[in-house]
Design a protein around this motif. Structure first.
Motif, PDB file in Angstrom:
ATOM      1  N   UNK A  26      -1.855  -3.445   4.624  1.00  0.00           N
ATOM      2  CA  UNK A  26      -1.666  -4.091   3.321  1.00  0.00           C
ATOM      3  C   UNK A  26      -0.380  -3.565   2.702  1.00  0.00           C
ATOM      4  N   UNK A  27       0.148  -4.295   1.740  1.00  0.00           N
ATOM      5  CA  UNK A  27       1.369  -3.875   1.069  1.00  0.00           C
ATOM      6  C   UNK A  27       1.132  -2.566   0.325  1.00  0.00           C
ATOM      7  N   UNK A  28       2.225  -1.801   0.152  1.00  0.00           N
ATOM      8  CA  UNK A  28       2.151  -0.544  -0.591  1.00  0.00           C
ATOM      9  C   UNK A  28       1.493  -0.783  -1.944  1.00  0.00           C
ATOM     10  N   UNK A  29       0.565   0.079  -2.308  1.00  0.00           N
ATOM     11  CA  UNK A  29      -0.123  -0.005  -3.587  1.00  0.00           C
ATOM     12  C   UNK A  29      -1.390  -0.846  -3.555  1.00  0.00           C
ATOM     13  N   UNK A  30      -1.515  -1.762  -2.591  1.00  0.00           N
ATOM     14  CA  UNK A  30      -2.698  -2.627  -2.510  1.00  0.00           C
ATOM     15  C   UNK A  30      -3.944  -1.866  -2.098  1.00  0.00           C
ATOM     16  N   UNK A  31      -3.787  -0.872  -1.245  1.00  0.00           N
ATOM     17  CA  UNK A  31      -4.943  -0.104  -0.790  1.00  0.00           C
ATOM     18  C   UNK A  31      -5.673   0.507  -1.971  1.00  0.00           C
ATOM     19  N   UNK A  32      -4.934   1.108  -2.888  1.00  0.00           N
ATOM     20  CA  UNK A  32      -5.565   1.741  -4.044  1.00  0.00           C
ATOM     21  C   UNK A  32      -6.221   0.711  -4.955  1.00  0.00           C
ATOM     22  N   UNK A  33      -5.624  -0.469  -5.088  1.00  0.00           N
ATOM     23  CA  UNK A  33      -6.230  -1.535  -5.901  1.00  0.00           C
ATOM     24  C   UNK A  33      -7.541  -2.000  -5.278  1.00  0.00           C
ATOM     25  N   UNK A  34      -7.518  -2.186  -3.963  1.00  0.00           N
ATOM     26  CA  UNK A  34      -8.728  -2.636  -3.254  1.00  0.00           C
ATOM     27  C   UNK A  34      -9.805  -1.562  -3.334  1.00  0.00           C
ATOM     28  N   UNK A  35      -9.409  -0.313  -3.141  1.00  0.00           N
ATOM     29  CA  UNK A  35     -10.363   0.802  -3.201  1.00  0.00           C
ATOM     30  C   UNK A  35     -11.001   0.893  -4.590  1.00  0.00           C
ATOM     31  N   UNK A  36     -10.186   0.759  -5.639  1.00  0.00           N
ATOM     32  CA  UNK A  36     -10.713   0.819  -7.008  1.00  0.00           C
ATOM     33  C   UNK A  36     -11.683  -0.331  -7.256  1.00  0.00           C
ATOM     34  N   UNK A  37     -11.358  -1.514  -6.750  1.00  0.00           N
ATOM     35  CA  UNK A  37     -12.247  -2.668  -6.924  1.00  0.00           C
ATOM     36  C   UNK A  37     -13.573  -2.427  -6.193  1.00  0.00           C
ATOM     37  N   UNK A  38     -13.489  -1.906  -4.974  1.00  0.00           N
ATOM     38  CA  UNK A  38     -14.704  -1.596  -4.208  1.00  0.00           C
ATOM     39  C   UNK A  38     -15.565  -0.587  -4.962  1.00  0.00           C
ATOM     40  N   UNK A  39     -14.934   0.451  -5.493  1.00  0.00           N
ATOM     41  CA  UNK A  39     -15.676   1.486  -6.224  1.00  0.00           C
ATOM     42  C   UNK A  39     -16.299   0.922  -7.497  1.00  0.00           C
ATOM     43  N   UNK A  40     -15.635  -0.061  -8.115  1.00  0.00           N
ATOM     44  CA  UNK A  40     -16.215  -0.683  -9.312  1.00  0.00           C
ATOM     45  C   UNK A  40     -17.489  -1.448  -8.972  1.00  0.00           C
ATOM     46  N   UNK A  41     -17.634  -1.814  -7.709  1.00  0.00           N
ATOM     47  CA  UNK A  41     -18.832  -2.492  -7.232  1.00  0.00           C
ATOM     48  C   UNK A  41     -19.826  -1.509  -6.607  1.00  0.00           C
ATOM     49  N   UNK A  42     -19.506  -0.214  -6.699  1.00  0.00           N
ATOM     50  CA  UNK A  42     -20.393   0.807  -6.146  1.00  0.00           C
ATOM     51  C   UNK A  42     -20.325   0.909  -4.638  1.00  0.00           C
ATOM     52  N   UNK A  43     -19.183   0.511  -4.062  1.00  0.00           N
ATOM     53  CA  UNK A  43     -19.041   0.509  -2.610  1.00  0.00           C
ATOM     54  C   UNK A  43     -17.844   1.350  -2.187  1.00  0.00           C
ATOM     55  N   UNK A  44     -17.893   1.808  -0.956  1.00  0.00           N
ATOM     56  CA  UNK A  44     -16.716   2.453  -0.374  1.00  0.00           C
ATOM     57  C   UNK A  44     -15.744   1.358   0.057  1.00  0.00           C
ATOM     58  N   UNK A  45     -14.523   1.745   0.319  1.00  0.00           N
ATOM     59  CA  UNK A  45     -13.532   0.787   0.798  1.00  0.00           C
ATOM     60  C   UNK A  45     -14.004   0.157   2.106  1.00  0.00           C
ATOM     61  N   UNK A  46     -14.468   0.972   3.019  1.00  0.00           N
ATOM     62  CA  UNK A  46     -14.957   0.474   4.301  1.00  0.00           C
ATOM     63  C   UNK A  46     -16.159  -0.455   4.117  1.00  0.00           C
ATOM     64  N   UNK A  47     -17.099  -0.052   3.284  1.00  0.00           N
ATOM     65  CA  UNK A  47     -18.278  -0.879   3.038  1.00  0.00           C
ATOM     66  C   UNK A  47     -17.918  -2.217   2.413  1.00  0.00           C
ATOM     67  N   UNK A  48     -16.967  -2.194   1.497  1.00  0.00           N
ATOM     68  CA  UNK A  48     -16.519  -3.422   0.834  1.00  0.00           C
ATOM     69  C   UNK A  48     -15.882  -4.384   1.836  1.00  0.00           C
TER      70      UNK A  48
END
Length: 64
Positions: A26-48
């Protein structure tokens, strides 16, 4: 408590036997955005990511 080297090796051996790995890019910075979104749903990045893939595959299977 840190994980011992023998525990790390045992985990790596198990993971190599039990799981396949898929690398995504993913583009630089997108990983952290995706990870934060996953965590807001109570999920890990991998689980999401796995949940998204499963949902898409189920949707596609029901369309066939």
């Amino acid at each position: 408590m840190p994980i011992s080297e023998s525990r790390k090796r045992a985990n790596e051996k198990y993971n190599a036997k039990a799981y396949d790995q898929v690398k995504i890019i993913v583009k630089k910075g997108e990983r952290e955005k995706i990870k934060a979104h996953a965590e807001s749903k109570g999920m890990s990045l991998n689980g999401y990511i796995n949940a998204l893939i499963d949902a898409d595959m189920q949707k596609t299977a029901s369309e066939d």
